[in-house]
Design a protein around this motif. Sequence first.
Motif, PDB file in Angstrom:
ATOM      1  N   ILE A  31       0.856  -1.181   0.000  1.00  0.00           N
ATOM      2  CA  ILE A  31       0.000   0.000   0.000  1.00  0.00           C
ATOM      3  C   ILE A  31       0.890   1.229   0.000  1.00  0.00           C
ATOM      4  O   ILE A  31       1.897   1.272   0.700  1.00  0.00           O
ATOM      5  CB  ILE A  31      -0.923  -0.009   1.227  1.00  0.00           C
ATOM      6  N   ASN A  32       0.551   2.217  -0.778  1.00  0.00           N
ATOM      7  CA  ASN A  32       1.337   3.442  -0.830  1.00  0.00           C
ATOM      8  C   ASN A  32       1.056   4.297   0.401  1.00  0.00           C
ATOM      9  O   ASN A  32       1.310   3.889   1.510  1.00  0.00           O
ATOM     10  CB  ASN A  32       1.078   4.169  -2.136  1.00  0.00           C
ATOM     11  N   SER A  33       0.506   5.457   0.203  1.00  0.00           N
ATOM     12  CA  SER A  33       0.260   6.361   1.317  1.00  0.00           C
ATOM     13  C   SER A  33      -0.891   5.860   2.188  1.00  0.00           C
ATOM     14  O   SER A  33      -1.898   5.352   1.686  1.00  0.00           O
ATOM     15  CB  SER A  33      -0.076   7.748   0.772  1.00  0.00           C
ATOM     16  N   MET A  34      -0.729   5.985   3.486  1.00  0.00           N
ATOM     17  CA  MET A  34      -1.806   5.733   4.442  1.00  0.00           C
ATOM     18  C   MET A  34      -1.954   6.987   5.284  1.00  0.00           C
ATOM     19  O   MET A  34      -0.984   7.726   5.490  1.00  0.00           O
ATOM     20  CB  MET A  34      -1.504   4.526   5.322  1.00  0.00           C
ATOM     21  N   GLY A  35      -3.150   7.209   5.770  1.00  0.00           N
ATOM     22  CA  GLY A  35      -3.335   8.446   6.510  1.00  0.00           C
ATOM     23  C   GLY A  35      -4.588   8.469   7.343  1.00  0.00           C
ATOM     24  O   GLY A  35      -5.350   7.491   7.384  1.00  0.00           O
ATOM     25  N   TRP A  36      -4.767   9.593   7.999  1.00  0.00           N
ATOM     26  CA  TRP A  36      -5.942   9.844   8.824  1.00  0.00           C
ATOM     27  C   TRP A  36      -6.559  11.178   8.424  1.00  0.00           C
ATOM     28  O   TRP A  36      -5.856  12.185   8.267  1.00  0.00           O
ATOM     29  CB  TRP A  36      -5.563   9.885  10.305  1.00  0.00           C
ATOM     30  N   TYR A  37      -7.861  11.156   8.259  1.00  0.00           N
ATOM     31  CA  TYR A  37      -8.651  12.351   8.018  1.00  0.00           C
ATOM     32  C   TYR A  37      -9.678  12.448   9.138  1.00  0.00           C
ATOM     33  O   TYR A  37      -9.928  11.477   9.858  1.00  0.00           O
ATOM     34  CB  TYR A  37      -9.372  12.256   6.668  1.00  0.00           C
ATOM     35  N   ARG A  38     -10.270  13.610   9.273  1.00  0.00           N
ATOM     36  CA  ARG A  38     -11.341  13.755  10.252  1.00  0.00           C
ATOM     37  C   ARG A  38     -12.419  14.674   9.710  1.00  0.00           C
ATOM     38  O   ARG A  38     -12.169  15.529   8.848  1.00  0.00           O
ATOM     39  CB  ARG A  38     -10.807  14.296  11.586  1.00  0.00           C
ATOM     40  N   GLN A  39     -13.614  14.466  10.244  1.00  0.00           N
ATOM     41  CA  GLN A  39     -14.750  15.301   9.843  1.00  0.00           C
ATOM     42  C   GLN A  39     -15.574  15.622  11.070  1.00  0.00           C
ATOM     43  O   GLN A  39     -16.119  14.720  11.723  1.00  0.00           O
ATOM     44  CB  GLN A  39     -15.600  14.589   8.799  1.00  0.00           C
ATOM     45  N   ALA A  40     -15.649  16.905  11.369  1.00  0.00           N
ATOM     46  CA  ALA A  40     -16.462  17.397  12.477  1.00  0.00           C
ATOM     47  C   ALA A  40     -17.859  17.730  11.948  1.00  0.00           C
ATOM     48  O   ALA A  40     -18.024  17.985  10.747  1.00  0.00           O
ATOM     49  CB  ALA A  40     -15.816  18.612  13.110  1.00  0.00           C
ATOM     50  N   PRO A  41     -18.861  17.756  12.822  1.00  0.00           N
ATOM     51  CA  PRO A  41     -20.225  18.067  12.375  1.00  0.00           C
ATOM     52  C   PRO A  41     -20.282  19.404  11.648  1.00  0.00           C
ATOM     53  O   PRO A  41     -19.763  20.414  12.136  1.00  0.00           O
ATOM     54  CB  PRO A  41     -21.014  18.109  13.682  1.00  0.00           C
ATOM     55  N   GLY A  42     -20.891  19.408  10.479  1.00  0.00           N
ATOM     56  CA  GLY A  42     -21.047  20.635   9.721  1.00  0.00           C
ATOM     57  C   GLY A  42     -19.813  21.109   8.988  1.00  0.00           C
ATOM     58  O   GLY A  42     -19.827  22.185   8.375  1.00  0.00           O
ATOM     59  N   LYS A  43     -18.760  20.304   9.027  1.00  0.00           N
ATOM     60  CA  LYS A  43     -17.509  20.699   8.368  1.00  0.00           C
ATOM     61  C   LYS A  43     -17.098  19.652   7.332  1.00  0.00           C
ATOM     62  O   LYS A  43     -17.557  18.519   7.361  1.00  0.00           O
ATOM     63  CB  LYS A  43     -16.393  20.881   9.398  1.00  0.00           C
ATOM     64  N   GLU A  44     -16.213  20.059   6.438  1.00  0.00           N
ATOM     65  CA  GLU A  44     -15.705  19.129   5.436  1.00  0.00           C
ATOM     66  C   GLU A  44     -14.638  18.216   6.045  1.00  0.00           C
ATOM     67  O   GLU A  44     -13.995  18.564   7.036  1.00  0.00           O
ATOM     68  CB  GLU A  44     -15.116  19.908   4.262  1.00  0.00           C
ATOM     69  N   ARG A  45     -14.469  17.076   5.402  1.00  0.00           N
ATOM     70  CA  ARG A  45     -13.419  16.167   5.825  1.00  0.00           C
ATOM     71  C   ARG A  45     -12.060  16.820   5.549  1.00  0.00           C
ATOM     72  O   ARG A  45     -11.838  17.395   4.480  1.00  0.00           O
ATOM     73  CB  ARG A  45     -13.538  14.840   5.082  1.00  0.00           C
ATOM     74  N   GLU A  46     -11.145  16.711   6.520  1.00  0.00           N
ATOM     75  CA  GLU A  46      -9.837  17.332   6.372  1.00  0.00           C
ATOM     76  C   GLU A  46      -8.726  16.338   6.706  1.00  0.00           C
ATOM     77  O   GLU A  46      -8.904  15.436   7.523  1.00  0.00           O
ATOM     78  CB  GLU A  46      -9.708  18.559   7.293  1.00  0.00           C
ATOM     79  N   LEU A  47      -7.588  16.559   6.072  1.00  0.00           N
ATOM     80  CA  LEU A  47      -6.433  15.735   6.347  1.00  0.00           C
ATOM     81  C   LEU A  47      -5.880  16.040   7.735  1.00  0.00           C
ATOM     82  O   LEU A  47      -5.718  17.199   8.101  1.00  0.00           O
ATOM     83  CB  LEU A  47      -5.342  15.981   5.300  1.00  0.00           C
ATOM     84  N   VAL A  48      -5.579  14.988   8.480  1.00  0.00           N
ATOM     85  CA  VAL A  48      -4.919  15.142   9.775  1.00  0.00           C
ATOM     86  C   VAL A  48      -3.427  14.837   9.618  1.00  0.00           C
ATOM     87  O   VAL A  48      -2.572  15.637   9.990  1.00  0.00           O
ATOM     88  CB  VAL A  48      -5.536  14.195  10.820  1.00  0.00           C
ATOM     89  N   ALA A  49      -3.127  13.677   9.056  1.00  0.00           N
ATOM     90  CA  ALA A  49      -1.735  13.265   8.860  1.00  0.00           C
ATOM     91  C   ALA A  49      -1.701  12.127   7.852  1.00  0.00           C
ATOM     92  O   ALA A  49      -2.678  11.386   7.716  1.00  0.00           O
ATOM     93  CB  ALA A  49      -1.107  12.824  10.174  1.00  0.00           C
ATOM     94  N   ARG A  50      -0.583  12.002   7.162  1.00  0.00           N
ATOM     95  CA  ARG A  50      -0.409  10.884   6.251  1.00  0.00           C
ATOM     96  C   ARG A  50       1.054  10.482   6.240  1.00  0.00           C
ATOM     97  O   ARG A  50       1.934  11.271   6.618  1.00  0.00           O
ATOM     98  CB  ARG A  50      -0.874  11.217   4.835  1.00  0.00           C
ATOM     99  N   ILE A  51       1.291   9.258   5.811  1.00  0.00           N
ATOM    100  CA  ILE A  51       2.639   8.720   5.839  1.00  0.00           C
ATOM    101  C   ILE A  51       2.834   7.826   4.627  1.00  0.00           C
ATOM    102  O   ILE A  51       1.962   7.014   4.281  1.00  0.00           O
ATOM    103  CB  ILE A  51       2.893   7.967   7.166  1.00  0.00           C
ATOM    104  N   SER A  52       3.973   7.983   3.977  1.00  0.00           N
ATOM    105  CA  SER A  52       4.262   7.179   2.791  1.00  0.00           C
ATOM    106  C   SER A  52       4.761   5.797   3.188  1.00  0.00           C
ATOM    107  O   SER A  52       5.064   5.536   4.363  1.00  0.00           O
ATOM    108  CB  SER A  52       5.326   7.876   1.940  1.00  0.00           C
TER     109      SER A  52
END
Length: 115
Positions: A31-52
Motif C-alpha cells: 500500500i502506498n500512502s496511508m493516513g488519517w482524516y477527520r470530519q467534524a459536524p457541519g464541516k468538510e473532511r480534512e487531512l490530519v496526517a499521512r505517511i508514505s
Amino acid sequence: QVQLVESGGGLVQPGGSLRLSCAASGSSSSINSMGWYRQAPGKERELVARISSGGISNYADSVKGRFTISRDNVKKSVYLQMNSLKPEDTAVYYCSAIWLGSIYWGQGTQVTVSS
C-alpha cells in the motif's frame, strides 16, 4: 480491493491522549500512502496526517507537535498517537489508504474531547 478497520476512538478529557489504529486487508501488494482524516459536524473532511510507504509523514498545522503518525508495513497498519487533545479535535476520524491509484476509506471512529 482494500478493507480498512479502525479502532481506538472514544471519549477523553481535554489534555488527554488516545491512540487510533487501522488495519488493512485485501491487498496483495504494498500500500502506498496511508493516513488519517477527520470530519467534524457541519464541516468538510480534512487531512490530519499521512505517511508514505517509506515513512515520510506530514501533518495538518493544527495537530503538529501533538499527533504522531506511524505505520507497520508488515502488518499493513497505520497508527495515530494523539496527545494534548483539545475540544476542537472532536470529530469522526477516518483511516485512508492509496493502493494502485485508488483511495480507500475505513468506516470511521468517533473521537470526543470533552470534560
